[in-house]
Motif scaffolding. Structure first.
Motif, mmCIF file in Angstrom:
data_model
loop_
_atom_site.group_PDB
_atom_site.id
_atom_site.type_symbol
_atom_site.label_atom_id
_atom_site.label_comp_id
_atom_site.label_asym_id
_atom_site.label_seq_id
_atom_site.Cartn_x
_atom_site.Cartn_y
_atom_site.Cartn_z
ATOM 1 N N ILE A 257 0.825 -1.204 0.000
ATOM 2 C CA ILE A 257 0.000 0.000 0.000
ATOM 3 C C ILE A 257 0.862 1.257 0.000
ATOM 4 O O ILE A 257 0.581 2.219 -0.710
ATOM 5 C CB ILE A 257 -0.939 -0.011 1.217
ATOM 6 N N ARG A 258 1.933 1.237 0.808
ATOM 7 C CA ARG A 258 2.872 2.362 0.862
ATOM 8 C C ARG A 258 4.273 1.830 0.585
ATOM 9 O O ARG A 258 4.960 1.337 1.493
ATOM 10 C CB ARG A 258 2.817 3.051 2.235
ATOM 11 N N PRO A 259 4.742 1.895 -0.667
ATOM 12 C CA PRO A 259 6.041 1.303 -1.036
ATOM 13 C C PRO A 259 7.221 1.811 -0.212
ATOM 14 O O PRO A 259 8.216 1.093 -0.043
ATOM 15 C CB PRO A 259 6.183 1.702 -2.514
ATOM 16 N N GLU A 260 7.129 3.043 0.302
ATOM 17 C CA GLU A 260 8.255 3.566 1.081
ATOM 18 C C GLU A 260 8.488 2.792 2.370
ATOM 19 O O GLU A 260 9.531 2.927 3.023
ATOM 20 C CB GLU A 260 8.057 5.059 1.391
ATOM 21 N N LEU A 261 7.524 1.939 2.757
ATOM 22 C CA LEU A 261 7.687 1.133 3.970
ATOM 23 C C LEU A 261 8.588 -0.079 3.759
ATOM 24 O O LEU A 261 8.980 -0.729 4.724
ATOM 25 C CB LEU A 261 6.318 0.676 4.482
ATOM 26 N N ARG A 262 8.924 -0.377 2.503
ATOM 27 C CA ARG A 262 9.799 -1.540 2.247
ATOM 28 C C ARG A 262 11.148 -1.392 2.940
ATOM 29 O O ARG A 262 11.753 -2.371 3.364
ATOM 30 C CB ARG A 262 10.016 -1.721 0.744
ATOM 31 N N ASP A 263 11.619 -0.163 3.031
ATOM 32 C CA ASP A 263 12.954 0.072 3.594
ATOM 33 C C ASP A 263 12.911 0.754 4.958
ATOM 34 O O ASP A 263 13.948 1.199 5.462
ATOM 35 C CB ASP A 263 13.779 0.935 2.628
ATOM 36 N N ALA A 264 11.737 0.834 5.561
ATOM 37 C CA ALA A 264 11.632 1.486 6.869
ATOM 38 C C ALA A 264 12.288 0.622 7.943
ATOM 39 O O ALA A 264 11.946 -0.557 8.092
ATOM 40 C CB ALA A 264 10.166 1.719 7.215
ATOM 41 N N PRO A 265 13.233 1.161 8.706
ATOM 42 C CA PRO A 265 13.890 0.379 9.757
ATOM 43 C C PRO A 265 12.892 -0.076 10.827
ATOM 44 O O PRO A 265 12.060 0.713 11.294
ATOM 45 C CB PRO A 265 14.914 1.354 10.341
ATOM 46 N N VAL A 266 12.988 -1.341 11.203
ATOM 47 C CA VAL A 266 12.116 -1.898 12.233
ATOM 48 C C VAL A 266 12.672 -1.568 13.613
ATOM 49 O O VAL A 266 13.837 -1.842 13.905
ATOM 50 C CB VAL A 266 11.974 -3.425 12.074
ATOM 51 N N ARG A 267 11.836 -0.971 14.451
ATOM 52 C CA ARG A 267 12.243 -0.657 15.822
ATOM 53 C C ARG A 267 11.954 -1.811 16.773
ATOM 54 O O ARG A 267 12.763 -2.140 17.640
ATOM 55 C CB ARG A 267 11.514 0.594 16.310
ATOM 56 N N GLU A 268 10.775 -2.387 16.639
ATOM 57 C CA GLU A 268 10.414 -3.496 17.527
ATOM 58 C C GLU A 268 9.217 -4.258 16.979
ATOM 59 O O GLU A 268 8.462 -3.755 16.148
ATOM 60 C CB GLU A 268 10.107 -2.990 18.941
ATOM 61 N N GLU A 269 9.083 -5.495 17.465
ATOM 62 C CA GLU A 269 7.930 -6.338 17.172
ATOM 63 C C GLU A 269 7.233 -6.600 18.509
ATOM 64 O O GLU A 269 7.880 -7.025 19.466
ATOM 65 C CB GLU A 269 8.372 -7.653 16.537
ATOM 66 N N ILE A 270 5.937 -6.324 18.575
ATOM 67 C CA ILE A 270 5.229 -6.383 19.851
ATOM 68 C C ILE A 270 3.983 -7.261 19.737
ATOM 69 O O ILE A 270 3.320 -7.293 18.705
ATOM 70 C CB ILE A 270 4.847 -4.966 20.339
ATOM 71 N N VAL A 271 3.684 -7.950 20.833
ATOM 72 C CA VAL A 271 2.575 -8.907 20.853
ATOM 73 C C VAL A 271 1.716 -8.675 22.089
ATOM 74 O O VAL A 271 2.231 -8.421 23.182
ATOM 75 C CB VAL A 271 3.100 -10.362 20.867
ATOM 76 N N GLY A 272 0.404 -8.761 21.912
ATOM 77 C CA GLY A 272 -0.527 -8.656 23.031
ATOM 78 C C GLY A 272 -1.661 -9.647 22.872
ATOM 79 O O GLY A 272 -1.859 -10.219 21.795
ATOM 80 N N LEU A 273 -2.407 -9.856 23.949
ATOM 81 C CA LEU A 273 -3.534 -10.796 23.948
ATOM 82 C C LEU A 273 -4.832 -10.036 24.179
ATOM 83 O O LEU A 273 -5.119 -9.592 25.291
ATOM 84 C CB LEU A 273 -3.339 -11.863 25.039
ATOM 85 N N ARG A 274 -5.621 -9.877 23.129
ATOM 86 C CA ARG A 274 -6.910 -9.197 23.245
ATOM 87 C C ARG A 274 -7.892 -10.102 23.991
ATOM 88 O O ARG A 274 -8.015 -11.287 23.667
ATOM 89 C CB ARG A 274 -7.460 -8.868 21.866
ATOM 90 N N PRO A 275 -8.640 -9.565 24.956
ATOM 91 C CA PRO A 275 -9.578 -10.392 25.739
ATOM 92 C C PRO A 275 -10.945 -10.490 25.052
ATOM 93 O O PRO A 275 -11.820 -9.660 25.252
ATOM 94 C CB PRO A 275 -9.670 -9.648 27.069
ATOM 95 N N ARG A 276 -11.121 -11.515 24.237
ATOM 96 C CA ARG A 276 -12.387 -11.669 23.521
ATOM 97 C C ARG A 276 -13.440 -12.304 24.413
ATOM 98 O O ARG A 276 -13.158 -13.230 25.178
ATOM 99 C CB ARG A 276 -12.198 -12.545 22.274
ATOM 100 N N SER A 277 -14.664 -11.818 24.304
ATOM 101 C CA SER A 277 -15.786 -12.357 25.063
ATOM 102 C C SER A 277 -17.059 -12.105 24.264
ATOM 103 O O SER A 277 -17.110 -11.192 23.436
ATOM 104 C CB SER A 277 -15.878 -11.690 26.434
#
Length: 320
Positions: A257-277
Motif C-alpha cells: 500500500i505504501r512502497p516507502e515502507l519496504r525500507d523502513a527500519p524496524v524498531r520493535e515487534e510487539i505482541v498482546g492478547l486481546r480479551p475476547r468475550s
C-alpha cells in the motif's frame, strides 16, 4: 457516597484499569492498583491505537461508551503530552462495504466515501475521516502520571484470588482482561493474539486500516517518528513471543500500500492478547462482603470504549 473517602482496589494496569483508577482517584477515593504487569508491559501498550466503530456487545451500552470516549479523546487531542492526536485517514475493504453504517460513525463529522482513485490497488470500497489516534506508550504514561498526581498507588503485586482482593478492600474493580479467565473463573474470556511491527516513520501522516475477516490485514498508525503496522488476530493463542513470519507478512502487506515502507527500519515487534468475550462484563458482584465491579472483555476495542466504561465502573464502585 458519604463520610470518609472509600479505599478502592483496582486490579489491572492496562487502559481499562488505569482510566477507571484515574477517575476514582480524582473523585477523592483512596485508590491502589495491583498488577502483574506495569502499564507499558500490558496488551494495551501494544495497541495501534485508533478510535473508530466498535464490534462489542451489548450494543445498546457499547455505543454510549464509545460516544463518551470519543468526546474525551477529542479533548485530550488538544492537551500536550497525552499522546492523543487527530489524523485524517482511510478505512478500506477489498469487498463491498455494508450500506448500513454503525451508529457511532455519526460522530465523524468529515466522513465521506472514497473516490476510486483514492483506494489502493485491489481495494473496492472505503471511507475517509478524521479520527483520534492514541500513541499508547505515551498515553499510558500520561494516565499513570495523572493517577499518581491524584494520590493513587500502583503496586506490582499479583492478586491470586477474589478472596484476597475482598480481604484487602470492600470495593474492588476487576480490570484484568484475559486474566479474568483465571481470577474469576470466566471461561468465556479467550485470548486473541495480536502482533504489530513498529518502524521508523518515513513521513506518513495519515492512518490506514483494512477491513478484513481473514484474521490478517494491513494497517498503519502514525505517531510522530514511529509508525505502528498491523495486523493479525490469532484466536486461542497465549505465546507472546513475536513470530518472524507474521512480521514479514505485516511488512509485505503494508508495503504493497505504501512502497516507502519496504525500507523502513524496524524498531520493535510487539505482541498482546486481546480479551475476547461474547459480551463486555461491566457489572457489580457482591462477594465475601466486598463490592466487586467487573470491567473486562473488551476484545480489540478496549481503548475505543475506555472512558465510557471507566465512568460507568467508577459510578458502580461508589454508588452506595
Amino acid at each position: 457516597m458519604s463520610g470518609r473517602s472509600p479505599r478502592v482496589l483496582v486490579i489491572g494496569a492496562g487502559v481499562s484499569g488505569l482510566t477507571t483508577a484515574v477517575l476514582l482517584a480524582e473523585r477523592g477515593c483512596r485508590v491502589r492498583i495491583r498488577t502483574t504487569e506495569y502499564p507499558g508491559e500490558t496488551t494495551s501498550a501494544v495497541a495501534g491505537a485508533i478510535w473508530g466503530p466498535i464490534s462489542l456487545a451489548p450494543r445498546d451500552r457499547t455505543v454510549a461508551w464509545a460516544r463518551r470516549s470519543h468526546g474525551r479523546f477529542l479533548e485530550l487531542a488538544n492537551e500536550p503530552g497525552t499522546g492523543v492526536h487527530l489524523a485524517l485517514g482511510t478505512v478500506a475493504s477489498r469487498e463491498p462495504i455494508a450500506a448500513k453504517r454503525p451508529e457511532e460513525t455519526r460522530l465523524m463529522t468529515d466522513l465521506r466515501a472514497c473516490e476510486p482513485g483514492e483506494l489502493p490497488h485491489g481495494f473496492t470500497a472505503g471511507a475517509r475521516a478524521t479520527l483520534p489516534l492514541i500513541d499508547m506508550p505515551r498515553y499510558l504514561d500520561y494516565l499513570t502520571r495523572r493517577f499518581r498526581e491524584a494520590g493513587g498507588e500502583l503496586l506490582r503485586s499479583q492478586v491470586p484470588s477474589l478472596s484476597d482482593a475482598a480481604g484487602e478492600s470492600r470495593i474492588v474493580v476487576n480490570c484484568t482482561g484475559v486474566g479474568a479467565r483465571e481470577l474469576v473463573g470466566d471461561a468465556g474470556v479467550l485470548p486473541v493474539l495480536g502482533q504489530h511491527v513498529v518502524v521508523e516513520n518515513p513521513g506518513i501522516a495519515e492512518y490506514f486500516v483494512e477491513l478484513s475477516e481473514s484474521g490478517r490485514w494491513a494497517s498503519y498508525m502514525p505517531h510522530g517518528d514511529r509508525l505502528v503496522l498491523g495486523g493479525v488476530a490469532v484466536p486461542y493463542a497465549w505465546d507472546r513471543v513475536p513470530d518472524g513470519e507474521v512480521t514479514a507478512g505485516i511488512l509485505r502487506r503494508c508495503a504493497e500500500i505504501r512502497p516507502e515502507l519496504r525500507d523502513a527500519p524496524v524498531r520493535e515487534e510487539i505482541v498482546g492478547l486481546r480479551p475476547r468475550s461474547e459480551s463486555v462484563r461491566l457489572k457489580v458482584e457482591h462477594y465475601e462482603g466486598a463490592r466487586i465491579v467487573h470491567n473486562y472483555g473488551h476484545g480489540g476495542d478496549g481503548v475505543a470504549v475506555s472512558w465510557g466504561c471507566a465512568h460507568e465502573a467508577a459510578e458502580l464502585a461508589t454508588d452506595e
